[in-house]
Motif scaffolding. Structure first.
Motif, PDB file in Angstrom:
ATOM      1  N   ASP A   5       0.591  -1.054   0.167  1.00 10.57           N
ATOM      2  CA  ASP A   5      -0.366  -0.637   0.024  1.00 10.57           C
ATOM      3  C   ASP A   5       1.125   1.800   0.019  1.00 10.57           C
ATOM      4  O   ASP A   5       1.428   1.490   0.804  1.00 10.57           O
ATOM      5  CB  ASP A   5      -0.709   0.191   1.654  1.00 10.57           C
ATOM      6  CG  ASP A   5      -1.781   1.031   1.529  1.00 10.57           C
ATOM      7  OD1 ASP A   5      -2.736   2.034   0.801  1.00 10.57           O
ATOM      8  OD2 ASP A   5      -2.562   1.503   2.338  1.00 10.57           O
ATOM      9  N   GLY A   6       1.060   2.019  -1.079  1.00 13.80           N
ATOM     10  CA  GLY A   6       1.986   3.187  -1.122  1.00 13.80           C
ATOM     11  C   GLY A   6       3.898   2.409  -1.575  1.00 13.80           C
ATOM     12  O   GLY A   6       4.007   1.361  -1.766  1.00 13.80           O
ATOM     13  N   ASP A   7       4.402   2.919  -0.162  1.00 14.13           N
ATOM     14  CA  ASP A   7       5.486   2.246   0.500  1.00 14.13           C
ATOM     15  C   ASP A   7       5.700   1.614   1.692  1.00 14.13           C
ATOM     16  O   ASP A   7       6.635   0.702   2.211  1.00 14.13           O
ATOM     17  CB  ASP A   7       6.604   3.122   0.198  1.00 14.13           C
ATOM     18  CG  ASP A   7       5.956   4.421   1.122  1.00 14.13           C
ATOM     19  OD1 ASP A   7       5.353   4.583   1.891  1.00 14.13           O
ATOM     20  OD2 ASP A   7       7.379   5.306   1.383  1.00 14.13           O
ATOM     21  N   ALA A   8       4.518   0.922   2.285  1.00 14.74           N
ATOM     22  CA  ALA A   8       4.387   0.341   3.367  1.00 14.74           C
ATOM     23  C   ALA A   8       3.280  -1.232   2.393  1.00 14.74           C
ATOM     24  O   ALA A   8       3.207  -1.034   1.775  1.00 14.74           O
ATOM     25  CB  ALA A   8       3.171   0.570   3.864  1.00 14.74           C
ATOM     26  N   VAL A   9       4.554  -2.582   3.892  1.00 16.29           N
ATOM     27  CA  VAL A   9       3.949  -3.721   3.687  1.00 16.29           C
ATOM     28  C   VAL A   9       2.063  -3.691   4.311  1.00 16.29           C
ATOM     29  O   VAL A   9       2.030  -3.322   5.605  1.00 16.29           O
ATOM     30  CB  VAL A   9       4.775  -4.536   3.907  1.00 16.29           C
ATOM     31  CG1 VAL A   9       3.940  -5.494   3.870  1.00 16.29           C
ATOM     32  CG2 VAL A   9       6.145  -4.609   3.565  1.00 16.29           C
ATOM     33  N   ALA A  10       1.072  -3.758   3.914  1.00 18.86           N
ATOM     34  CA  ALA A  10       0.167  -3.860   4.136  1.00 18.86           C
ATOM     35  C   ALA A  10      -0.287  -5.555   4.023  1.00 18.86           C
ATOM     36  O   ALA A  10      -1.045  -5.606   5.209  1.00 18.86           O
ATOM     37  CB  ALA A  10      -1.230  -3.814   3.267  1.00 18.86           C
ATOM     38  N   GLY A  11       0.107  -6.211   3.717  1.00 17.00           N
ATOM     39  CA  GLY A  11       0.041  -7.791   4.214  1.00 17.00           C
ATOM     40  C   GLY A  11       0.886  -8.742   3.392  1.00 17.00           C
ATOM     41  O   GLY A  11       1.823  -8.761   2.034  1.00 17.00           O
ATOM     42  N   VAL A  12       0.967 -10.377   3.669  1.00 16.10           N
ATOM     43  CA  VAL A  12       1.688 -11.009   3.584  1.00 16.10           C
ATOM     44  C   VAL A  12       0.368 -12.153   2.516  1.00 16.10           C
ATOM     45  O   VAL A  12      -0.399 -12.462   3.367  1.00 16.10           O
ATOM     46  CB  VAL A  12       2.447 -11.590   3.492  1.00 16.10           C
ATOM     47  CG1 VAL A  12       3.789 -10.488   4.384  1.00 16.10           C
ATOM     48  CG2 VAL A  12       1.617 -12.196   5.548  1.00 16.10           C
ATOM     49  N   PHE A  13       0.720 -13.115   1.834  1.00 21.25           N
ATOM     50  CA  PHE A  13       0.062 -14.428   1.548  1.00 21.25           C
ATOM     51  C   PHE A  13       1.593 -15.318   0.857  1.00 21.25           C
ATOM     52  O   PHE A  13       2.590 -14.987   0.540  1.00 21.25           O
ATOM     53  CB  PHE A  13      -0.890 -14.068   1.153  1.00 21.25           C
ATOM     54  CG  PHE A  13      -0.671 -13.751  -0.433  1.00 21.25           C
ATOM     55  CD1 PHE A  13      -0.297 -14.666  -1.488  1.00 21.25           C
ATOM     56  CD2 PHE A  13      -0.285 -12.484  -1.459  1.00 21.25           C
ATOM     57  CE1 PHE A  13      -0.557 -14.777  -3.203  1.00 21.25           C
ATOM     58  CE2 PHE A  13      -0.297 -11.895  -2.391  1.00 21.25           C
ATOM     59  CZ  PHE A  13      -0.351 -13.007  -3.564  1.00 21.25           C
ATOM     60  N   THR A  14       1.567 -16.412   0.741  1.00 19.35           N
ATOM     61  CA  THR A  14       2.586 -17.700   0.022  1.00 19.35           C
ATOM     62  C   THR A  14       1.578 -18.342  -0.759  1.00 19.35           C
ATOM     63  O   THR A  14       0.049 -18.392  -0.736  1.00 19.35           O
ATOM     64  CB  THR A  14       2.827 -18.697   1.283  1.00 19.35           C
ATOM     65  OG1 THR A  14       1.513 -18.820   2.221  1.00 19.35           O
ATOM     66  CG2 THR A  14       3.973 -17.808   2.392  1.00 19.35           C
ATOM     67  N   VAL A  15       1.610 -18.597  -1.925  1.00 20.69           N
ATOM     68  CA  VAL A  15       1.193 -19.806  -2.628  1.00 20.69           C
ATOM     69  C   VAL A  15       1.746 -21.128  -3.113  1.00 20.69           C
ATOM     70  O   VAL A  15       3.285 -21.014  -2.589  1.00 20.69           O
ATOM     71  CB  VAL A  15       1.408 -19.318  -4.131  1.00 20.69           C
ATOM     72  CG1 VAL A  15       0.637 -18.124  -3.933  1.00 20.69           C
ATOM     73  CG2 VAL A  15       2.813 -18.804  -4.769  1.00 20.69           C
ATOM     74  N   ALA A  16       1.623 -21.782  -3.387  1.00 15.93           N
ATOM     75  CA  ALA A  16       1.487 -23.296  -3.832  1.00 15.93           C
ATOM     76  C   ALA A  16       1.375 -24.018  -4.742  1.00 15.93           C
ATOM     77  O   ALA A  16       0.349 -23.326  -5.479  1.00 15.93           O
ATOM     78  CB  ALA A  16       1.889 -24.216  -2.708  1.00 15.93           C
ATOM     79  N   TYR A  17       1.986 -24.620  -6.072  1.00 15.38           N
ATOM     80  CA  TYR A  17       1.183 -24.942  -6.927  1.00 15.38           C
ATOM     81  C   TYR A  17       0.673 -26.542  -6.632  1.00 15.38           C
ATOM     82  O   TYR A  17       0.412 -27.126  -7.708  1.00 15.38           O
ATOM     83  CB  TYR A  17       2.558 -24.892  -8.026  1.00 15.38           C
ATOM     84  CG  TYR A  17       2.805 -23.456  -7.692  1.00 15.38           C
ATOM     85  CD1 TYR A  17       1.767 -22.564  -8.953  1.00 15.38           C
ATOM     86  CD2 TYR A  17       3.867 -22.916  -7.679  1.00 15.38           C
ATOM     87  CE1 TYR A  17       2.168 -20.901  -9.026  1.00 15.38           C
ATOM     88  CE2 TYR A  17       3.682 -21.753  -7.515  1.00 15.38           C
ATOM     89  CZ  TYR A  17       3.383 -20.741  -8.361  1.00 15.38           C
ATOM     90  OH  TYR A  17       2.957 -19.076  -7.751  1.00 15.38           O
ATOM     91  N   ASP A  18       0.844 -27.246  -5.498  1.00 14.38           N
ATOM     92  CA  ASP A  18       0.649 -28.583  -5.469  1.00 14.38           C
ATOM     93  C   ASP A  18       0.332 -28.970  -3.899  1.00 14.38           C
ATOM     94  O   ASP A  18       0.752 -28.074  -3.260  1.00 14.38           O
ATOM     95  CB  ASP A  18       1.298 -29.818  -6.308  1.00 14.38           C
ATOM     96  CG  ASP A  18       2.619 -29.673  -4.964  1.00 14.38           C
ATOM     97  OD1 ASP A  18       2.835 -29.869  -3.880  1.00 14.38           O
ATOM     98  OD2 ASP A  18       3.368 -29.423  -6.016  1.00 14.38           O
ATOM     99  N   ASP A  19      -0.662 -29.384  -3.253  1.00 13.94           N
ATOM    100  CA  ASP A  19      -0.971 -29.121  -2.252  1.00 13.94           C
ATOM    101  C   ASP A  19      -1.694 -30.815  -1.813  1.00 13.94           C
ATOM    102  O   ASP A  19      -3.014 -30.845  -1.196  1.00 13.94           O
ATOM    103  CB  ASP A  19      -1.475 -28.334  -1.513  1.00 13.94           C
ATOM    104  CG  ASP A  19      -1.605 -28.018  -0.279  1.00 13.94           C
ATOM    105  OD1 ASP A  19      -1.031 -28.828   0.634  1.00 13.94           O
ATOM    106  OD2 ASP A  19      -2.335 -26.755   0.527  1.00 13.94           O
ATOM    107  N   ALA A  20      -0.531 -31.832  -1.857  1.00 15.61           N
ATOM    108  CA  ALA A  20      -1.135 -32.768  -1.665  1.00 15.61           C
ATOM    109  C   ALA A  20      -1.545 -33.435  -0.147  1.00 15.61           C
ATOM    110  O   ALA A  20      -2.089 -34.111   0.559  1.00 15.61           O
ATOM    111  CB  ALA A  20      -0.007 -34.109  -2.387  1.00 15.61           C
ATOM    112  N   ALA A  21      -0.789 -32.249   0.748  1.00 15.31           N
ATOM    113  CA  ALA A  21      -0.300 -33.094   1.944  1.00 15.31           C
ATOM    114  C   ALA A  21      -2.054 -32.651   2.611  1.00 15.31           C
ATOM    115  O   ALA A  21      -2.749 -33.689   3.685  1.00 15.31           O
ATOM    116  CB  ALA A  21       0.148 -31.720   2.575  1.00 15.31           C
ATOM    117  N   ILE A  22      -2.892 -31.087   2.610  1.00  6.90           N
ATOM    118  CA  ILE A  22      -4.515 -30.925   2.698  1.00  6.90           C
ATOM    119  C   ILE A  22      -4.834 -31.527   1.110  1.00  6.90           C
ATOM    120  O   ILE A  22      -6.193 -31.791   1.932  1.00  6.90           O
ATOM    121  CB  ILE A  22      -4.182 -29.784   2.832  1.00  6.90           C
ATOM    122  CG1 ILE A  22      -3.459 -29.143   3.520  1.00  6.90           C
ATOM    123  CG2 ILE A  22      -6.086 -29.003   2.964  1.00  6.90           C
ATOM    124  CD1 ILE A  22      -3.239 -27.718   3.885  1.00  6.90           C
TER     125      ILE A  22
END
Length: 182
Positions: free
Chosen positions: A60-77
């Protein structure tokens, strides 16, 4: 907070304090809702997510407003439902100063564009099945409940997953949604 659109960028090691702050904020919210709480994530695991280009920051401008991660497979779940056809969203967290709903809009816009770029069918997300408000929130972004699954002991997952019942949710990508509406 900026009036400019939020933008998604690859996280860097310099973002470590903001990432830890976002995760700490998520834990505070989880405690307040009496929901299962995320474990503490080590600096090593956060830095590994950055090095693997799986951890993103929402700016958001020059501030970190949030984060997230991605995966391209998720057999564990996802177990036998895993087909290698989706992008999986995990650990979506906002920093303490974020109070508007634009954060998820930015995550969705970036994720749907990434699906199209990679030729993926759509997005998947999991959340606690016992949190109907969060399930409904994700539903408002086009995610449908696929199934619920009680998690066993799996060495690929953090121990906090053991015994949790997760709502497994999915939504088509832009291309898939366009094709299915014809």
């Amino acid at each position: 907070m900026s009036a400019l659109p939020l933008r998604v960028e690859t996280a860097t090691a310099a973002d470590l304090p903001a990432i830890r702050g976002a995760y700490a904020n998520a834990q505070v919210m989880q405690r307040a809702q009496r929901a299962p709480e995320w474990p503490g994530f080590s600096d090593e695991s956060i830095l590994r997510g950055i090095a693997d280009v799986r951890l993103y920051r929402i700016m958001d401008g020059d501030a970190v407003a949030g984060v997230f991660t991605v995966a391209y497979d998720d057999a564990a779940i996802w177990g036998d439902l895993e087909r290698g056809a989706h992008i999986y969203l995990h650990r979506i967290a906002r920093t303490e100063h974020r109070t508007t709903g634009r954060l998820m809009d930015a995550v969705m816009s970036w994720s749907l564009a990434r699906c199209e770029e990679l030729g993926r069918e759509g997005l998947r997300i999991d959340t606690w099945a016992a949190n109907p408000a969060l399930v409904a929130y994700y539903g408002s972004f086009g995610f449908d409940l696929v199934t619920t699954r009680r998690m066993g002991d799996d060495p690929r997952l953090s121990p906090h997953y053991i015994g949790l019942e997760l709502a497994l949710m999915e939504r088509p990508g832009r291309t898939t949604a366009t094709k299915s509406s014809r």
